[in-house]
Motif scaffolding. Structure first.
Motif, PDB file in Angstrom:
ATOM      1  N   TYR A  51       0.851  -1.181   0.000  1.00 12.91           N
ATOM      2  CA  TYR A  51       0.000   0.000   0.000  1.00 12.91           C
ATOM      3  C   TYR A  51       0.892   1.238   0.000  1.00 12.91           C
ATOM      4  O   TYR A  51       2.016   1.215   0.504  1.00 12.91           O
ATOM      5  CB  TYR A  51      -0.932   0.012   1.215  1.00 12.91           C
ATOM      6  CG  TYR A  51      -0.231   0.157   2.551  1.00 12.91           C
ATOM      7  CD1 TYR A  51      -0.027   1.422   3.122  1.00 12.91           C
ATOM      8  CD2 TYR A  51       0.213  -0.961   3.241  1.00 12.91           C
ATOM      9  CE1 TYR A  51       0.610   1.556   4.342  1.00 12.91           C
ATOM     10  CE2 TYR A  51       0.859  -0.838   4.463  1.00 12.91           C
ATOM     11  CZ  TYR A  51       1.058   0.419   5.008  1.00 12.91           C
ATOM     12  OH  TYR A  51       1.690   0.561   6.214  1.00 12.91           O
ATOM     13  N   GLN A  52       0.388   2.318  -0.602  1.00  9.54           N
ATOM     14  CA  GLN A  52       1.160   3.544  -0.684  1.00  9.54           C
ATOM     15  C   GLN A  52       0.847   4.444   0.495  1.00  9.54           C
ATOM     16  O   GLN A  52      -0.304   4.629   0.879  1.00  9.54           O
ATOM     17  CB  GLN A  52       0.866   4.294  -1.986  1.00  9.54           C
ATOM     18  CG  GLN A  52       1.731   5.532  -2.178  1.00  9.54           C
ATOM     19  CD  GLN A  52       1.542   6.175  -3.540  1.00  9.54           C
ATOM     20  OE1 GLN A  52       0.781   5.667  -4.361  1.00  9.54           O
ATOM     21  NE2 GLN A  52       2.221   7.293  -3.784  1.00  9.54           N
ATOM     22  N   SER A  53       1.880   4.990   1.089  1.00  9.13           N
ATOM     23  CA  SER A  53       1.738   5.955   2.172  1.00  9.13           C
ATOM     24  C   SER A  53       2.705   7.099   1.887  1.00  9.13           C
ATOM     25  O   SER A  53       3.919   6.917   1.930  1.00  9.13           O
ATOM     26  CB  SER A  53       2.050   5.315   3.522  1.00  9.13           C
ATOM     27  OG  SER A  53       1.950   6.268   4.564  1.00  9.13           O
ATOM     28  N   GLY A  54       2.153   8.234   1.561  1.00 11.33           N
ATOM     29  CA  GLY A  54       3.003   9.347   1.165  1.00 11.33           C
ATOM     30  C   GLY A  54       3.710   9.037  -0.138  1.00 11.33           C
ATOM     31  O   GLY A  54       3.094   8.597  -1.108  1.00 11.33           O
ATOM     32  N   ASN A  55       5.030   9.212  -0.156  1.00  8.66           N
ATOM     33  CA  ASN A  55       5.781   8.970  -1.379  1.00  8.66           C
ATOM     34  C   ASN A  55       6.542   7.652  -1.351  1.00  8.66           C
ATOM     35  O   ASN A  55       7.573   7.491  -2.027  1.00  8.66           O
ATOM     36  CB  ASN A  55       6.750  10.129  -1.651  1.00  8.66           C
ATOM     37  CG  ASN A  55       7.785  10.289  -0.536  1.00  8.66           C
ATOM     38  OD1 ASN A  55       7.759   9.549   0.439  1.00  8.66           O
ATOM     39  ND2 ASN A  55       8.667  11.261  -0.684  1.00  8.66           N
ATOM     40  N   SER A  56       6.055   6.699  -0.571  1.00  2.00           N
ATOM     41  CA  SER A  56       6.705   5.388  -0.520  1.00  2.00           C
ATOM     42  C   SER A  56       5.650   4.296  -0.408  1.00  2.00           C
ATOM     43  O   SER A  56       4.458   4.571  -0.272  1.00  2.00           O
ATOM     44  CB  SER A  56       7.675   5.317   0.667  1.00  2.00           C
ATOM     45  OG  SER A  56       8.460   4.138   0.598  1.00  2.00           O
ATOM     46  N   TYR A  57       6.108   3.036  -0.463  1.00  2.00           N
ATOM     47  CA  TYR A  57       5.224   1.883  -0.371  1.00  2.00           C
ATOM     48  C   TYR A  57       5.659   0.999   0.793  1.00  2.00           C
ATOM     49  O   TYR A  57       6.848   0.892   1.107  1.00  2.00           O
ATOM     50  CB  TYR A  57       5.269   1.061  -1.668  1.00  2.00           C
ATOM     51  CG  TYR A  57       4.529   1.686  -2.821  1.00  2.00           C
ATOM     52  CD1 TYR A  57       3.243   1.260  -3.149  1.00  2.00           C
ATOM     53  CD2 TYR A  57       5.099   2.700  -3.579  1.00  2.00           C
ATOM     54  CE1 TYR A  57       2.550   1.830  -4.203  1.00  2.00           C
ATOM     55  CE2 TYR A  57       4.411   3.273  -4.639  1.00  2.00           C
ATOM     56  CZ  TYR A  57       3.142   2.831  -4.949  1.00  2.00           C
ATOM     57  OH  TYR A  57       2.463   3.396  -5.996  1.00  2.00           O
ATOM     58  N   PHE A  58       4.673   0.320   1.398  1.00  2.04           N
ATOM     59  CA  PHE A  58       4.941  -0.536   2.541  1.00  2.04           C
ATOM     60  C   PHE A  58       4.182  -1.848   2.369  1.00  2.04           C
ATOM     61  O   PHE A  58       3.072  -1.867   1.825  1.00  2.04           O
ATOM     62  CB  PHE A  58       4.516   0.152   3.833  1.00  2.04           C
ATOM     63  CG  PHE A  58       5.249   1.439   4.086  1.00  2.04           C
ATOM     64  CD1 PHE A  58       6.451   1.444   4.771  1.00  2.04           C
ATOM     65  CD2 PHE A  58       4.750   2.647   3.596  1.00  2.04           C
ATOM     66  CE1 PHE A  58       7.140   2.629   4.987  1.00  2.04           C
ATOM     67  CE2 PHE A  58       5.420   3.838   3.802  1.00  2.04           C
ATOM     68  CZ  PHE A  58       6.631   3.832   4.497  1.00  2.04           C
ATOM     69  N   PRO A  59       4.764  -2.973   2.833  1.00  2.00           N
ATOM     70  CA  PRO A  59       4.099  -4.265   2.650  1.00  2.00           C
ATOM     71  C   PRO A  59       2.911  -4.438   3.581  1.00  2.00           C
ATOM     72  O   PRO A  59       2.936  -4.009   4.735  1.00  2.00           O
ATOM     73  CB  PRO A  59       5.204  -5.278   2.978  1.00  2.00           C
ATOM     74  CG  PRO A  59       6.127  -4.536   3.888  1.00  2.00           C
ATOM     75  CD  PRO A  59       6.095  -3.099   3.454  1.00  2.00           C
ATOM     76  N   SER A  60       1.878  -5.070   3.062  1.00  2.00           N
ATOM     77  CA  SER A  60       0.721  -5.430   3.876  1.00  2.00           C
ATOM     78  C   SER A  60       0.962  -6.820   4.465  1.00  2.00           C
ATOM     79  O   SER A  60       1.714  -7.622   3.936  1.00  2.00           O
ATOM     80  CB  SER A  60      -0.551  -5.450   3.024  1.00  2.00           C
ATOM     81  OG  SER A  60      -0.738  -4.213   2.376  1.00  2.00           O
ATOM     82  N   ALA A  61       0.290  -7.118   5.557  1.00  2.00           N
ATOM     83  CA  ALA A  61       0.424  -8.442   6.176  1.00  2.00           C
ATOM     84  C   ALA A  61      -0.803  -8.708   7.025  1.00  2.00           C
ATOM     85  O   ALA A  61      -1.430  -7.773   7.532  1.00  2.00           O
ATOM     86  CB  ALA A  61       1.676  -8.524   7.040  1.00  2.00           C
ATOM     87  N   PRO A  62      -1.181  -9.991   7.200  1.00  2.00           N
ATOM     88  CA  PRO A  62      -2.307 -10.311   8.086  1.00  2.00           C
ATOM     89  C   PRO A  62      -2.025  -9.832   9.500  1.00  2.00           C
ATOM     90  O   PRO A  62      -0.947 -10.066  10.038  1.00  2.00           O
ATOM     91  CB  PRO A  62      -2.374 -11.842   8.018  1.00  2.00           C
ATOM     92  CG  PRO A  62      -1.670 -12.206   6.756  1.00  2.00           C
ATOM     93  CD  PRO A  62      -0.605 -11.181   6.574  1.00  2.00           C
ATOM     94  N   SER A  63      -2.956  -9.164  10.083  1.00  2.00           N
ATOM     95  CA  SER A  63      -2.765  -8.576  11.404  1.00  2.00           C
ATOM     96  C   SER A  63      -2.454  -9.642  12.453  1.00  2.00           C
ATOM     97  O   SER A  63      -3.207 -10.601  12.621  1.00  2.00           O
ATOM     98  CB  SER A  63      -4.022  -7.804  11.814  1.00  2.00           C
ATOM     99  OG  SER A  63      -3.888  -7.294  13.119  1.00  2.00           O
TER     100      SER A  63
END
Length: 435
Positions: free
Chosen positions: A316-328
């Motif tokens: 998912y994108q947050s600001g000007n970067s991307y971060f991995p999603s994962a099951p909570s």
């Protein structure tokens, strides 16, 4: 690990689309998929014929007693003399299924197979068949690309006066247990573009089996049309496809683990379907199923080492970067499960959970640590995930490469690959020096 909007298409729609049109997109452009016609009239040739049960033929992956293939990237291998190989496929072959085949470590060629027909796959007209070989015989390998379809081997043919030769088993064996991520869904050539294939082929000198199917959960429940989970289905020869249901109904063949040498290493990457809220699998149910899969592996192959991979669901994108999603919460839960197996508190009786009798006992002798955790965080970035929330070809190559190095460092496995790891149609380059 698919979104709600596409998951129903995964199990029931994409397979039919592939078979009918074989559309592959490369950087957003349609890639030509016109494969050579290899079907022949067998009566016009003079062959030496071997039946499907010939000892010269080595079956890779899972095949049932009718010589029908299942799961992802199953295949056959054998040596042969001369310059001709043809295969007659049985009527239980999925008509039109795409297979990859090759000589030795050369690039894959592809053909759509017609059920009940003979296909000439190597002939004197093939320029590669006349190359000077450093060893005799040649090696022929064939793999089914699609995870939902399969072939049935009726017979294999060499040229008249020539022969097939049994190849010696390679020195190591690896098993991959998973879902669509391991099966190669949405990569160009599916099973033959998956990270599971690249991992095993890239290690070299390694036999492999990929027991993976899209949409399947670890937990034993219906997930996206798969009636059973891997905690049950891994112990059977066939997968959870409609093809298997049509052939076997509710009585599939149990997999005969004693028929082949035990795996030395088992890689498990499953849980993204459990983690989708549509399937309503609790954390407790998921961890219990994953635990039982590992117990089952250890019961069948007591000397096998197990690698459990962390899960990913895209970016998912947050600001000007991307971060991995994962099951909570599952990152911690999986890590705690691995620690429990290796804590010295884990006890295992010889009668363990096997998915069929469902007997579980943890009152036996202590077990030496055999479970390892592979963290996938940071290997893939947002441009390594395709529109269908699965790794692209390059993403799969990155996962395979990192896993190879992890295995090398953890188990001191040498990398013996001298050509077998070939990803077809990945020869991308820039021939413009100034732009």
């Amino acid at each position: 690990m698919l979104s709600l909007s596409i998951q129903g298409l995964v199990v029931f729609g994409i397979a039919a689309l592939w078979q009918a049109s074989a559309t592959i997109l490369q950087n957003g452009q349609v890639k030509p998929t016109s494969y050579a016609e290899t079907r022949i009239n067998q009566s016009e040739y003079s062959f030496r014929t071997y039946s499907a049960n010939a000892t010269e033929i080595s079956y890779q992956g899972r095949w049932d007693s009718k010589y029908v293939s299942w799961w992802s990237a199953p295949g056959i291998k054998f040596g042969y003399t001369g310059r001709t190989v043809a295969i007659t496929f049985g009527n239980l072959t999925t008509d039109g299924v795409l297979v990859g085949y090759r000589i030795g470590g050369l690039d894959w060629a592809f053909a759509n197979i017609t059920a009940g027909s003979t296909h000439l796959l190597v002939s004197p007209a093939d320029p590669n068949s006349g190359l000077t070989a450093p060893i005799n015989p040649w090696t022929f390998e064939l793999r089914v690309t699609n995870w939902a379809f399969g072939i049935q081997i009726d017979s294999v043919h060499a040229a008249a006066g020539e022969k097939l030769v049994r190849l010696p088993d390679l020195g190591r064996r690896i098993e991959v247990i998973g879902d669509s991520l391991a099966a190669g869904m949405y990569t160009s050539y599916e099973g033959l573009s998956s990270w599971a294939y690249g991992l095993a082929a890239g290690l070299g000198n390694t036999e492999y089996s990929v027991t993976a199917y899209p949409g399947i959960c670890a937990a034993d429940q219906d997930c996206w049309g798969n009636p059973r989970g891997q905690v049950h289905q891994w112990f059977y020869t066939s997968d959870t496809s409609s093809r298997a249901a049509a052939l076997y109904g509710e009585n599939p063949e149990p997999w005969d683990f004693s028929a082949r040498p035990a795996a030395d290493l088992v890689v498990i990457n499953i849980g993204t379907n459990d983690g989708n809220e549509h399937n309503n699998v609790s954390t407790t149910a998921y961890i219990d199923a994953l635990t039982k899969i590992i117990e089952g592996v250890h019961g069948k192959w007591p000397k096998a080492q197990v690698i459990v991979m962390s899960l990913w669901l895209g970016f998912y994108q947050s600001g000007n970067s991307y971060f991995p999603s994962a099951p909570s919460g599952w990152v911690n839960e999986i890590s705690q499960m691995v620690q429990w197996f290796n804590s010295g508190d884990y006890l295992l009786d010889p009668v363990i959970y096997d998915g069929i009798t469902k007997k579980t006992s943890r009152t036996g002798t202590k077990v030496e640590p055999f479970v390892h955790y592979f963290n996938t965080t940071g290997i893939m970035q947002h441009n390594d995930i395709g529109p269908g929330y699965h790794p692209t070809d390059i993403g799969a190559i990155k996962v395979a490469s990192h896993l190879q190095q992890f295995i090398k460092m953890t188990f001191q496995w040498d990398l013996y690959a001298t050509g077998p790891e070939v990803y077809h149609d990945t020869l991308y380059w820039n021939n413009e020096a100034n732009y």
